[in-house]
Scaffold this motif. Structure first.
Motif, PDB file in Angstrom:
ATOM      1  N   ILE A  56       0.852  -1.185   0.000  1.00 18.17           N
ATOM      2  CA  ILE A  56       0.000   0.000   0.000  1.00 18.17           C
ATOM      3  C   ILE A  56       0.891   1.239   0.000  1.00 18.17           C
ATOM      4  CG2 ILE A  56      -1.772   1.247   1.272  1.00 18.17           C
ATOM      5  CD1 ILE A  56      -2.274  -1.699   2.503  1.00 18.17           C
ATOM      6  N   HIS A  57       0.618   2.152  -0.934  1.00 16.97           N
ATOM      7  CA  HIS A  57       1.370   3.401  -1.031  1.00 16.97           C
ATOM      8  C   HIS A  57       0.395   4.565  -1.121  1.00 16.97           C
ATOM      9  CE1 HIS A  57       5.228   1.486  -1.668  1.00 16.97           C
ATOM     10  NE2 HIS A  57       4.687   0.725  -2.614  1.00 16.97           N
ATOM     11  N   THR A  58       0.853   5.698  -0.669  1.00 16.90           N
ATOM     12  CA  THR A  58       0.078   6.915  -0.873  1.00 16.90           C
ATOM     13  C   THR A  58       0.316   7.385  -2.306  1.00 16.90           C
ATOM     14  OG1 THR A  58       1.880   8.338  -0.146  1.00 16.90           O
ATOM     15  CG2 THR A  58       0.324   7.582   1.552  1.00 16.90           C
ATOM     16  N   GLU A  59      -0.438   8.342  -2.738  1.00 14.90           N
ATOM     17  CA  GLU A  59      -0.290   8.866  -4.097  1.00 14.90           C
ATOM     18  C   GLU A  59       1.109   9.461  -4.298  1.00 14.90           C
ATOM     19  OE1 GLU A  59      -1.484   9.528  -7.944  1.00 14.90           O
ATOM     20  OE2 GLU A  59      -2.759   8.618  -6.426  1.00 14.90           O
ATOM     21  N   ILE A  60       1.620  10.138  -3.283  1.00 10.07           N
ATOM     22  CA  ILE A  60       2.948  10.758  -3.368  1.00 10.07           C
ATOM     23  C   ILE A  60       4.035   9.688  -3.475  1.00 10.07           C
ATOM     24  CG2 ILE A  60       4.621  12.168  -2.108  1.00 10.07           C
ATOM     25  CD1 ILE A  60       2.158  13.649  -0.906  1.00 10.07           C
ATOM     26  N   GLU A  61       3.947   8.643  -2.657  1.00 13.08           N
ATOM     27  CA  GLU A  61       4.932   7.563  -2.702  1.00 13.08           C
ATOM     28  C   GLU A  61       4.910   6.867  -4.073  1.00 13.08           C
ATOM     29  OE1 GLU A  61       4.944   6.087   1.959  1.00 13.08           O
ATOM     30  OE2 GLU A  61       3.500   5.226   0.539  1.00 13.08           O
ATOM     31  N   TYR A  62       3.717   6.676  -4.598  1.00 11.44           N
ATOM     32  CA  TYR A  62       3.570   6.039  -5.899  1.00 11.44           C
ATOM     33  C   TYR A  62       4.223   6.890  -6.993  1.00 11.44           C
ATOM     34  CZ  TYR A  62       1.283   4.218 -10.102  1.00 11.44           C
ATOM     35  OH  TYR A  62       1.031   3.724 -11.346  1.00 11.44           O
ATOM     36  N   GLN A  63       3.970   8.195  -6.963  1.00 13.64           N
ATOM     37  CA  GLN A  63       4.537   9.099  -7.960  1.00 13.64           C
ATOM     38  C   GLN A  63       6.061   9.145  -7.856  1.00 13.64           C
ATOM     39  OE1 GLN A  63       2.521  10.348 -10.333  1.00 13.64           O
ATOM     40  NE2 GLN A  63       4.405  10.932 -11.355  1.00 13.64           N
ATOM     41  N   GLU A  64       6.599   9.115  -6.628  1.00 13.45           N
ATOM     42  CA  GLU A  64       8.048   9.111  -6.430  1.00 13.45           C
ATOM     43  C   GLU A  64       8.665   7.850  -7.035  1.00 13.45           C
ATOM     44  OE1 GLU A  64       8.556   9.499  -2.208  1.00 13.45           O
ATOM     45  OE2 GLU A  64       8.254  11.672  -2.239  1.00 13.45           O
ATOM     46  N   GLN A  65       8.008   6.714  -6.855  1.00 18.73           N
ATOM     47  CA  GLN A  65       8.519   5.468  -7.429  1.00 18.73           C
ATOM     48  C   GLN A  65       8.492   5.502  -8.955  1.00 18.73           C
ATOM     49  OE1 GLN A  65       6.485   2.116  -5.722  1.00 18.73           O
ATOM     50  NE2 GLN A  65       7.895   2.024  -3.988  1.00 18.73           N
ATOM     51  N   LEU A  66       7.431   6.077  -9.522  1.00 18.17           N
ATOM     52  CA  LEU A  66       7.359   6.197 -10.978  1.00 18.17           C
ATOM     53  C   LEU A  66       8.479   7.090 -11.507  1.00 18.17           C
ATOM     54  CD1 LEU A  66       3.559   6.553 -11.838  1.00 18.17           C
ATOM     55  CD2 LEU A  66       5.058   4.639 -12.320  1.00 18.17           C
ATOM     56  N   ASP A  67       8.713   8.217 -10.830  1.00 16.71           N
ATOM     57  CA  ASP A  67       9.777   9.126 -11.250  1.00 16.71           C
ATOM     58  C   ASP A  67      11.143   8.449 -11.178  1.00 16.71           C
ATOM     59  OD1 ASP A  67       7.850  11.051 -11.670  1.00 16.71           O
ATOM     60  OD2 ASP A  67       8.182  12.052  -9.733  1.00 16.71           O
ATOM     61  N   GLU A  68      11.389   7.693 -10.113  1.00 14.65           N
ATOM     62  CA  GLU A  68      12.645   6.983  -9.958  1.00 14.65           C
ATOM     63  C   GLU A  68      12.823   5.934 -11.049  1.00 14.65           C
ATOM     64  OE1 GLU A  68      14.731   4.012  -6.716  1.00 14.65           O
ATOM     65  OE2 GLU A  68      13.249   5.467  -6.016  1.00 14.65           O
ATOM     66  N   LEU A  69      11.746   5.242 -11.387  1.00 18.34           N
ATOM     67  CA  LEU A  69      11.792   4.238 -12.441  1.00 18.34           C
ATOM     68  C   LEU A  69      12.106   4.875 -13.788  1.00 18.34           C
ATOM     69  CD1 LEU A  69      11.353   1.278 -13.245  1.00 18.34           C
ATOM     70  CD2 LEU A  69       8.947   1.818 -13.562  1.00 18.34           C
ATOM     71  N   LYS A  70      11.488   6.007 -14.086  1.00 18.44           N
ATOM     72  CA  LYS A  70      11.752   6.702 -15.341  1.00 18.44           C
ATOM     73  C   LYS A  70      13.198   7.169 -15.408  1.00 18.44           C
ATOM     74  CE  LYS A  70       7.052   8.290 -16.161  1.00 18.44           C
ATOM     75  NZ  LYS A  70       6.132   9.447 -16.167  1.00 18.44           N
ATOM     76  N   ALA A  71      13.727   7.673 -14.295  1.00 24.34           N
ATOM     77  CA  ALA A  71      15.120   8.123 -14.256  1.00 24.34           C
ATOM     78  C   ALA A  71      16.067   6.950 -14.493  1.00 24.34           C
ATOM     79  CB  ALA A  71      15.422   8.789 -12.919  1.00 24.34           C
ATOM     80  N   ASN A  72      15.774   5.794 -13.909  1.00 23.56           N
ATOM     81  CA  ASN A  72      16.607   4.604 -14.105  1.00 23.56           C
ATOM     82  C   ASN A  72      16.579   4.136 -15.556  1.00 23.56           C
ATOM     83  OD1 ASN A  72      17.390   4.574 -11.437  1.00 23.56           O
ATOM     84  ND2 ASN A  72      15.865   3.061 -10.826  1.00 23.56           N
ATOM     85  N   GLN A  73      15.418   4.224 -16.190  1.00 21.52           N
ATOM     86  CA  GLN A  73      15.305   3.825 -17.589  1.00 21.52           C
ATOM     87  C   GLN A  73      16.105   4.751 -18.488  1.00 21.52           C
ATOM     88  OE1 GLN A  73      11.085   3.709 -18.284  1.00 21.52           O
ATOM     89  NE2 GLN A  73      10.934   1.535 -17.797  1.00 21.52           N
ATOM     90  N   GLU A  74      16.073   6.054 -18.190  1.00 21.37           N
ATOM     91  CA  GLU A  74      16.836   7.006 -18.990  1.00 21.37           C
ATOM     92  C   GLU A  74      18.330   6.743 -18.865  1.00 21.37           C
ATOM     93  OE1 GLU A  74      15.567  10.857 -17.697  1.00 21.37           O
ATOM     94  OE2 GLU A  74      13.589  10.649 -18.619  1.00 21.37           O
ATOM     95  N   VAL A  75      18.791   6.434 -17.658  1.00 21.48           N
ATOM     96  CA  VAL A  75      20.205   6.125 -17.450  1.00 21.48           C
ATOM     97  C   VAL A  75      20.581   4.850 -18.203  1.00 21.48           C
ATOM     98  CG1 VAL A  75      21.884   5.398 -15.713  1.00 21.48           C
ATOM     99  CG2 VAL A  75      20.382   7.322 -15.245  1.00 21.48           C
ATOM    100  N   ALA A  76      19.711   3.846 -18.157  1.00 23.61           N
ATOM    101  CA  ALA A  76      19.980   2.585 -18.841  1.00 23.61           C
ATOM    102  C   ALA A  76      20.031   2.784 -20.351  1.00 23.61           C
ATOM    103  CB  ALA A  76      18.921   1.553 -18.477  1.00 23.61           C
ATOM    104  N   GLU A  77      19.149   3.617 -20.881  1.00 26.45           N
ATOM    105  CA  GLU A  77      19.129   3.868 -22.322  1.00 26.45           C
ATOM    106  C   GLU A  77      20.388   4.611 -22.758  1.00 26.45           C
ATOM    107  OE1 GLU A  77      15.475   5.909 -23.065  1.00 26.45           O
ATOM    108  OE2 GLU A  77      14.275   4.098 -22.838  1.00 26.45           O
ATOM    109  N   LYS A  78      20.872   5.541 -21.935  1.00 23.49           N
ATOM    110  CA  LYS A  78      22.088   6.274 -22.270  1.00 23.49           C
ATOM    111  C   LYS A  78      23.304   5.365 -22.185  1.00 23.49           C
ATOM    112  CE  LYS A  78      20.406  10.773 -20.819  1.00 23.49           C
ATOM    113  NZ  LYS A  78      20.519  11.839 -19.821  1.00 23.49           N
ATOM    114  N   GLY A  79      23.276   4.408 -21.269  1.00 24.42           N
ATOM    115  CA  GLY A  79      24.409   3.514 -21.068  1.00 24.42           C
ATOM    116  C   GLY A  79      24.547   2.458 -22.147  1.00 24.42           C
ATOM    117  N   THR A  80      23.474   2.166 -22.861  1.00 26.08           N
ATOM    118  CA  THR A  80      23.535   1.122 -23.888  1.00 26.08           C
ATOM    119  C   THR A  80      23.582   1.761 -25.263  1.00 26.08           C
ATOM    120  OG1 THR A  80      21.134   0.991 -23.931  1.00 26.08           O
ATOM    121  CG2 THR A  80      22.301  -0.578 -22.498  1.00 26.08           C
TER     122      THR A  80
END
Length: 152
Positions: A56-80
């Motif tokens: 169970i997450h609050t809306e803010i916690e959920y949004q923070e996780q989405l932002d972190e996931l997007k940032a990780n994907q961008e780093v992975a795309e730049k690295g490959t």
């Protein structure tokens, strides 16, 4: 079917419909009065869902996780930034056409479009110059280079 048997059949359907209707109306009142609704507080709901394996997450916690996931994907795309190069051995046999060669190269991910390859061969007038043999082709080669290797 005779009229007597038709009347019997219709009567049976009426009786069955009446029994089903009575069971529905009498049963639904009985179950509605015996049901009790359990009211839980927010903390009790969270505890119950957590104990059953839910997260169970609050809306803010959920949004923070989405932002972190997007940032990780961008780093992975730049690295490959490595480019994948496909290589194939093309075996041209007697009776093959430039269309067949284009389809094989498309399946091998050497060229993006078999029809464009065929059109290029036709434009250069080399469609009749296809010679049997084995040729090593890779995806870094330009279309003109592939044509010059396969079509003598």
């Amino acid at each position: 079917m005779t009229s007597k048997s038709m009347r019997s059949f219709a009567g049976g359907i009426l009786v069955a419909a009446g029994i089903c209707g009575a069971a529905y109306f009498f049963d639904s009142e009985e179950t509605a009065s015996t049901k009790t609704v359990e009211k839980l507080s927010d903390d009790e709901m969270k505890n119950k869902l957590t104990s059953e394996g839910y997260v169970i997450h609050t809306e803010i916690e959920y949004q923070e996780q989405l932002d972190e996931l997007k940032a990780n994907q961008e780093v992975a795309e730049k690295g490959t930034s490595e480019k994948i190069i496909y290589r194939t051995v093309l075996k041209v046999t007697k009776g093959m056409t430039s269309i067949d060669v284009g389809k094989h190269l498309k399946r091998s991910k050497i060229i993006p479009n078999a029809q464009d390859f065929f059109n290029e061969v036709e434009k250069k007038g080399k469609a009749n110059n296809l010679r049997p043999g084995s040729y090593v082709i890779d995806s870094e080669m330009e279309t003109e280079e592939i044509i010059s290797i396969i079509f003598k």
